[in-house]
Write a protein that holds these residues in place. Sequence first.
Motif, short mmCIF file in Angstrom:
data_model
loop_
_atom_site.label_atom_id
_atom_site.label_comp_id
_atom_site.label_asym_id
_atom_site.label_seq_id
_atom_site.Cartn_x
_atom_site.Cartn_y
_atom_site.Cartn_z
N ARG A 188 103.96 51.07 48.27
CA ARG A 188 104.73 49.90 48.69
C ARG A 188 103.92 48.63 48.55
NH1 ARG A 188 107.06 51.65 54.45
NH2 ARG A 188 108.61 53.18 53.80
N LYS A 189 104.62 47.57 48.33
CA LYS A 189 103.95 46.26 48.29
C LYS A 189 104.02 45.64 49.68
CE LYS A 189 104.74 45.52 43.40
NZ LYS A 189 106.07 45.89 42.87
N SER A 190 103.33 46.32 50.60
CA SER A 190 103.24 45.80 51.97
C SER A 190 101.90 45.09 52.09
CB SER A 190 103.27 46.95 52.98
OG SER A 190 104.37 47.78 52.72
N ILE A 191 101.84 44.16 53.01
CA ILE A 191 100.56 43.46 53.22
C ILE A 191 100.48 43.02 54.68
CG2 ILE A 191 101.40 41.11 52.65
CD1 ILE A 191 98.71 40.95 50.94
N ILE A 192 99.26 43.09 55.23
CA ILE A 192 99.07 42.50 56.56
C ILE A 192 98.07 41.36 56.41
CG2 ILE A 192 99.67 44.63 57.80
CD1 ILE A 192 96.70 45.06 58.34
N VAL A 211 95.14 33.22 58.00
CA VAL A 211 95.90 33.20 56.75
C VAL A 211 97.35 32.81 57.05
CG1 VAL A 211 96.81 34.61 54.86
CG2 VAL A 211 94.44 34.93 55.64
N GLN A 212 97.88 33.41 58.13
CA GLN A 212 99.25 33.09 58.52
C GLN A 212 99.40 31.60 58.78
OE1 GLN A 212 100.30 34.71 62.31
NE2 GLN A 212 102.10 33.40 62.47
N GLN A 256 91.71 37.06 55.76
CA GLN A 256 91.65 38.40 55.16
C GLN A 256 93.06 38.97 55.04
OE1 GLN A 256 88.60 40.78 54.84
NE2 GLN A 256 90.20 41.74 53.60
N LEU A 257 93.28 39.68 53.94
CA LEU A 257 94.55 40.38 53.78
C LEU A 257 94.25 41.84 53.44
CD1 LEU A 257 94.79 37.38 52.18
CD2 LEU A 257 97.20 38.05 52.31
N TYR A 258 95.02 42.76 54.02
CA TYR A 258 94.88 44.18 53.68
C TYR A 258 96.19 44.67 53.09
CZ TYR A 258 90.69 44.40 56.67
OH TYR A 258 89.46 44.21 57.21
#
Lengths: 418, 260
Positions: A153-157, A162-163, A202-204
Amino acid sequence: MIDYIQEIFSTLRQNKLRAIMTGFSVAWGIFMLIILLGSGKGLENGMEFNFRNTSKNALWIWSRRTQVAHDGLKAGRRINFTVADGDILKRKFEDDMDNFSGRFHLWGDYAVTYKNEYGDFRIEGIMPEFKKIQLVDMLQGRYINEFDIKQFRKSIIISEPVQKHLFKDEEEKPIGKYIRVNGVPFMVVGTFLDPEDKDKKQLYMPLTTTQRIFNGNNRLTEMAISTNATTVAENKRIEDEVRDLLIERHRVAPDDKQAIGIWNTLENFKQAQGVFAGIRMFVWVIGIMTIIAGIVGVSNIMIILVKERTKEIGIRKAIGASPFSIIRLVLSESVLITALAGLMGLIAGMGLLAGVSAILQQVAVENQDVQRAFFNPSADFNVALSALVILVTAGLIAGYIPARKAAAIRPIEALHDE
Amino acid sequence: MQSFYPLETITIKEKVIMSQSIIRVNQLHKSYVTGSNSLHVLKGLDIDIKEGEMVSIMGSSGSGKSTLLNILGILDNYDQGEYYLNDILIQKMSERKAAAFRNKYIGFIFQSFNLISFKNAMENVALPLYYKGVSRKKRNAKALELLDRLGLKDWWNHLPSELSGGQKQRIAIARSLISEPKVILADEPTGALDTQTSYEVLEILKEVNSTGITVIIVTHENDIANMTQRIIRLKDGIIESNHTNVPLADKSSHAIYVNP
Ligand SMILES: Nc1ncnc2c1ncn2[C@@H]1O[C@H](COP(=O)(O)OP(=O)(O)OP(=O)(O)O)[C@@H](O)[C@H]1O
Ligand SMILES: [Mg+2]
């Protein structure tokens, strides 16, 4: 009992100033001890804070180029971990491992866009278990999960900074929105905060998705393990075995420290802890020395006091005071002075620590570095209790010699008219 | 029943006649050793003091009066001989035991009063009872009662420094009385007082004696000594004379028998 306390107070009142002066040295000793211990604790808390976002018994594994030729292979060969490495580690160390996560770190910052907003951030592909190794506080939504992995899936947290960067409208909910990484749309499923570094951008995303989209194939740039080791030695053993396995698999020379690196947090944590245990002991030694100086002071003054009160003690004995009651009188005074003074020192010290702690906490809201160096300096209940025990003991020791002197006073000599 | 009554009168009389020794001293010796010197102060004293007597001890300075009184008060040891207090042989004993004996049997009065300077009159008087384990309320009540009897009721909360010599000595007397001792030992109780006050203090001591308490006074003054029933004179550590004061004995001896 009340009677007996009143008797002590009535004699202490007689020498108020002296009692205060004497008590001061003890109060000072305790004050210093508390401040020192509290500061030590503050430094220690700062250190623990640095380890707060990592599982305390983690192994971080990375690879570089080989330094020496080995097994017919030239030096300078780039070692690359693969998913197979992870699988084998998982299988071989099933009993030693709590969590395993392969990692796929994108080199450099990638352009991330949302509507008209734009930024360069660090991006990493991870597995759900990574949550247990690199600890983060989830703010909204969820972490990367198994389905994300399985279904690519193209999910990201995204982390809170960043938000804030991308979602300029504070009312806007990021969950469910699509952001673009290198032009590829990803759905935001969660936001988090790195407790160690609140400014970390940071993005995961799911490891599998990252590998597929960014041409990772089955490569892993890094691996992270949390072990179930409780001792440094145990964790060290696991580290060594993991290293041996990887060295063999990748045909690296056993003495090639560069090619495969492992950062053992437990070992480092314990080392740091050891340093702080040392500091703490040092502080106790100094504090107790200070208190001993106080005891000697109290003892000295009590001896003078007893000498001055020779006549009074003689009178008391003549009218029926037993030697024990005289010893009790002097000892009680000594204990009372030290305990009362010490208590004041204790309260003053604790108060100061609490004040500093409150100020630091406010500063920490804006500047995290403070938290990292020195945080929440405090003397806990046990310390206070130990201090109290020390105080009463100190009082007894300080009063012992004067009390013996007082008990030995002979009434006929004391009452002799000059 | 009828024959019983006279018999009882006889027993009382007998008790009076053969009145018991409260203090008995046989061949008492005492030396002070300072460094290599030894000073033989008491050289074999024999003294017998009956319960309820009022005796004075006289003698020149250095004759050993205070030394004797200290031994009688178990503040000091003796070297040889025997000392019976209330028929109990007083020997070398632990300080704790000595303190208990003093508390039970003996009240002290000193020339320089020896009151505790930071305690008020009532607290000073009550102190012996503190060491007897009597509650504060009880002992203060008793102290006030005694102060009242000695005419010092209004002065109960004054510190010794705010009182005259006579008042201080009366407080000291009250203190010596509070634990209801059998013997009062007074070392020159009037030594620091003027004649008028001395007489007042002695009157009080006679009154105390009239309740049956044995009083032993060390004094330099003949008129004071003459107010007691018996005078023991010391000289160079031995008893020079020991005779009854006839004129006064009548009056006060009467008092003893009235109120044993
Ligand atoms: N603690 C002592 N150590 C050594 N010698 C002492 C001590 N007390 C008294 N003496 C000596 O013993 C002798 C008798 O002393 P004591 O005090 O009994 O005399 P006193 O009859 O009471 O005299 P005063 O009328 O002056 O009070 C004196 O020579 C004195 O110096
Ligand atoms: Mg004398």
